[in-house]
Design a protein around this motif. Structure first.
Motif, PDB file in Angstrom:
ATOM      1  N   MET A 231      62.204  43.351  56.448  1.00  0.00           N
ATOM      2  CA  MET A 231      60.795  43.241  56.764  1.00  0.00           C
ATOM      3  C   MET A 231      60.658  42.668  58.173  1.00  0.00           C
ATOM      4  SD  MET A 231      57.726  41.320  54.615  1.00  0.00           S
ATOM      5  CE  MET A 231      58.306  41.932  53.067  1.00  0.00           C
ATOM      6  N   GLU A 232      59.739  43.202  58.909  1.00  0.00           N
ATOM      7  CA  GLU A 232      59.517  42.775  60.293  1.00  0.00           C
ATOM      8  C   GLU A 232      58.954  41.353  60.353  1.00  0.00           C
ATOM      9  OE1 GLU A 232      60.057  44.341  63.325  1.00  0.00           O
ATOM     10  OE2 GLU A 232      61.230  45.688  62.061  1.00  0.00           O
ATOM     11  N   PRO A 233      59.405  40.574  61.340  1.00  0.00           N
ATOM     12  CA  PRO A 233      58.895  39.197  61.479  1.00  0.00           C
ATOM     13  C   PRO A 233      57.374  39.130  61.601  1.00  0.00           C
ATOM     14  CG  PRO A 233      60.841  39.474  62.815  1.00  0.00           C
ATOM     15  CD  PRO A 233      60.488  40.838  62.275  1.00  0.00           C
ATOM     16  N   SER A 234      56.759  40.100  62.278  1.00  0.00           N
ATOM     17  CA  SER A 234      55.300  40.054  62.441  1.00  0.00           C
ATOM     18  C   SER A 234      54.589  40.230  61.098  1.00  0.00           C
ATOM     19  CB  SER A 234      54.821  41.100  63.445  1.00  0.00           C
ATOM     20  OG  SER A 234      55.141  42.403  63.008  1.00  0.00           O
ATOM     21  N   LEU A 235      55.143  41.024  60.206  1.00  0.00           N
ATOM     22  CA  LEU A 235      54.552  41.199  58.884  1.00  0.00           C
ATOM     23  C   LEU A 235      54.765  39.925  58.037  1.00  0.00           C
ATOM     24  CD1 LEU A 235      53.083  42.912  56.819  1.00  0.00           C
ATOM     25  CD2 LEU A 235      55.293  43.943  56.191  1.00  0.00           C
ATOM     26  N   ILE A 236      55.945  39.340  58.128  1.00  0.00           N
ATOM     27  CA  ILE A 236      56.218  38.081  57.419  1.00  0.00           C
ATOM     28  C   ILE A 236      55.270  36.992  57.917  1.00  0.00           C
ATOM     29  CG2 ILE A 236      57.934  36.266  57.024  1.00  0.00           C
ATOM     30  CD1 ILE A 236      60.077  38.513  57.238  1.00  0.00           C
ATOM     31  N   PHE A 237      55.039  36.949  59.227  1.00  0.00           N
ATOM     32  CA  PHE A 237      54.108  35.991  59.822  1.00  0.00           C
ATOM     33  C   PHE A 237      52.718  36.159  59.208  1.00  0.00           C
ATOM     34  CE2 PHE A 237      50.822  34.979  62.895  1.00  0.00           C
ATOM     35  CZ  PHE A 237      51.210  33.756  63.395  1.00  0.00           C
ATOM     36  N   LYS A 238      52.221  37.397  59.152  1.00  0.00           N
ATOM     37  CA  LYS A 238      50.882  37.652  58.612  1.00  0.00           C
ATOM     38  C   LYS A 238      50.793  37.285  57.141  1.00  0.00           C
ATOM     39  CE  LYS A 238      49.814  41.364  61.810  1.00  0.00           C
ATOM     40  NZ  LYS A 238      49.648  42.806  61.976  1.00  0.00           N
ATOM     41  N   ILE A 239      51.792  37.669  56.368  1.00  0.00           N
ATOM     42  CA  ILE A 239      51.775  37.400  54.933  1.00  0.00           C
ATOM     43  C   ILE A 239      51.809  35.895  54.667  1.00  0.00           C
ATOM     44  CG2 ILE A 239      53.115  37.600  52.791  1.00  0.00           C
ATOM     45  CD1 ILE A 239      53.953  40.429  53.798  1.00  0.00           C
ATOM     46  N   THR A 240      52.736  35.194  55.304  1.00  0.00           N
ATOM     47  CA  THR A 240      52.847  33.760  55.056  1.00  0.00           C
ATOM     48  C   THR A 240      51.636  32.991  55.580  1.00  0.00           C
ATOM     49  OG1 THR A 240      54.246  33.496  57.030  1.00  0.00           O
ATOM     50  CG2 THR A 240      55.371  33.706  54.896  1.00  0.00           C
ATOM     51  N   SER A 241      51.068  33.432  56.682  1.00  0.00           N
ATOM     52  CA  SER A 241      49.857  32.777  57.198  1.00  0.00           C
ATOM     53  C   SER A 241      48.704  32.934  56.213  1.00  0.00           C
ATOM     54  CB  SER A 241      49.471  33.358  58.558  1.00  0.00           C
ATOM     55  OG  SER A 241      50.440  33.037  59.532  1.00  0.00           O
ATOM     56  N   ASN A 242      48.568  34.117  55.631  1.00  0.00           N
ATOM     57  CA  ASN A 242      47.505  34.344  54.653  1.00  0.00           C
ATOM     58  C   ASN A 242      47.748  33.564  53.362  1.00  0.00           C
ATOM     59  OD1 ASN A 242      45.810  35.998  56.189  1.00  0.00           O
ATOM     60  ND2 ASN A 242      47.040  37.795  55.720  1.00  0.00           N
ATOM     61  N   ILE A 243      48.996  33.459  52.957  1.00  0.00           N
ATOM     62  CA  ILE A 243      49.325  32.656  51.777  1.00  0.00           C
ATOM     63  C   ILE A 243      48.990  31.189  52.034  1.00  0.00           C
ATOM     64  CG2 ILE A 243      51.241  31.785  50.377  1.00  0.00           C
ATOM     65  CD1 ILE A 243      52.489  34.618  50.640  1.00  0.00           C
ATOM     66  N   ALA A 244      49.335  30.700  53.221  1.00  0.00           N
ATOM     67  CA  ALA A 244      49.013  29.310  53.571  1.00  0.00           C
ATOM     68  C   ALA A 244      47.505  29.096  53.570  1.00  0.00           C
ATOM     69  CB  ALA A 244      49.598  28.952  54.933  1.00  0.00           C
ATOM     70  N   LEU A 245      46.765  30.031  54.117  1.00  0.00           N
ATOM     71  CA  LEU A 245      45.302  29.917  54.132  1.00  0.00           C
ATOM     72  C   LEU A 245      44.767  29.846  52.704  1.00  0.00           C
ATOM     73  CD1 LEU A 245      42.623  29.845  55.648  1.00  0.00           C
ATOM     74  CD2 LEU A 245      42.688  32.361  55.704  1.00  0.00           C
ATOM     75  N   ALA A 246      45.298  30.672  51.817  1.00  0.00           N
ATOM     76  CA  ALA A 246      44.876  30.630  50.412  1.00  0.00           C
ATOM     77  C   ALA A 246      45.198  29.271  49.796  1.00  0.00           C
ATOM     78  CB  ALA A 246      45.550  31.757  49.629  1.00  0.00           C
TER      79      ALA A 246
END
Length: 146
Positions: A1-16
């Protein structure tokens, strides 16, 4: 998985996680989710996998600013660094909430501190510790984890 996608996913999880923490701090599952599931399993696990997969594939070290700069030129290591922030900030925000509840400090008073922790990490923690000291004189000199 691309780092930019991991960044987006984990950032959204943190926001949740932060939304859960800020809106339902006293719900019986909030701490388990924010600390146990998110900070530890999701972020800790992702961080570990990213770093383990980067060993030997990047230059740099932690002994100088230039060495850290070299490390963070690798998008995978940079993403791991971001996840490090996400994990620790959410952990600290959860601790602030639990500590304030234990001490009887209004959640409305700590809300700006927690938002500061979410956005600026150590600055929010500093604000909380100052608030804690003002409202509970002398308590900041004691172990905050007891």
């Amino acid at each position: 998985m691309e780092p930019s996608l991991i960044f987006k996913i984990t950032s959204n999880i943190a926001l949740a996680g932060w939304i859960l923490l800020l809106t339902f701090p006293k719900w019986k599952h909030t701490k388990s989710i924010t600390i146990g599931v998110l900070s530890t399993l999701v972020f800790g696990g992702t961080y570990t996998v990213l770093l383990a997969g980067s060993f030997g594939k990047t230059q740099g070290n932690f002994s100088s600013l230039e060495g850290v700069q070299l490390l963070f030129q690798n998008p995978t290591v940079l993403t791991a660094g971001w996840i490090h922030y996400l994990a620790f900030d959410l952990f600290i925000g959860t601790w602030e909430s639990a500590d304030a509840e234990k001490l009887g400090i209004s959640r409305w008073l700590i809300l700006p501190c927690q938002i500061g922790t979410f956005l600026f990490g150590p600055m929010g923690l500093l604000a909380y510790m100052i608030l804690r000291s003002i409202l509970r004189k002398g308590i900041s000199t004691k172990n905050p984890f007891v």
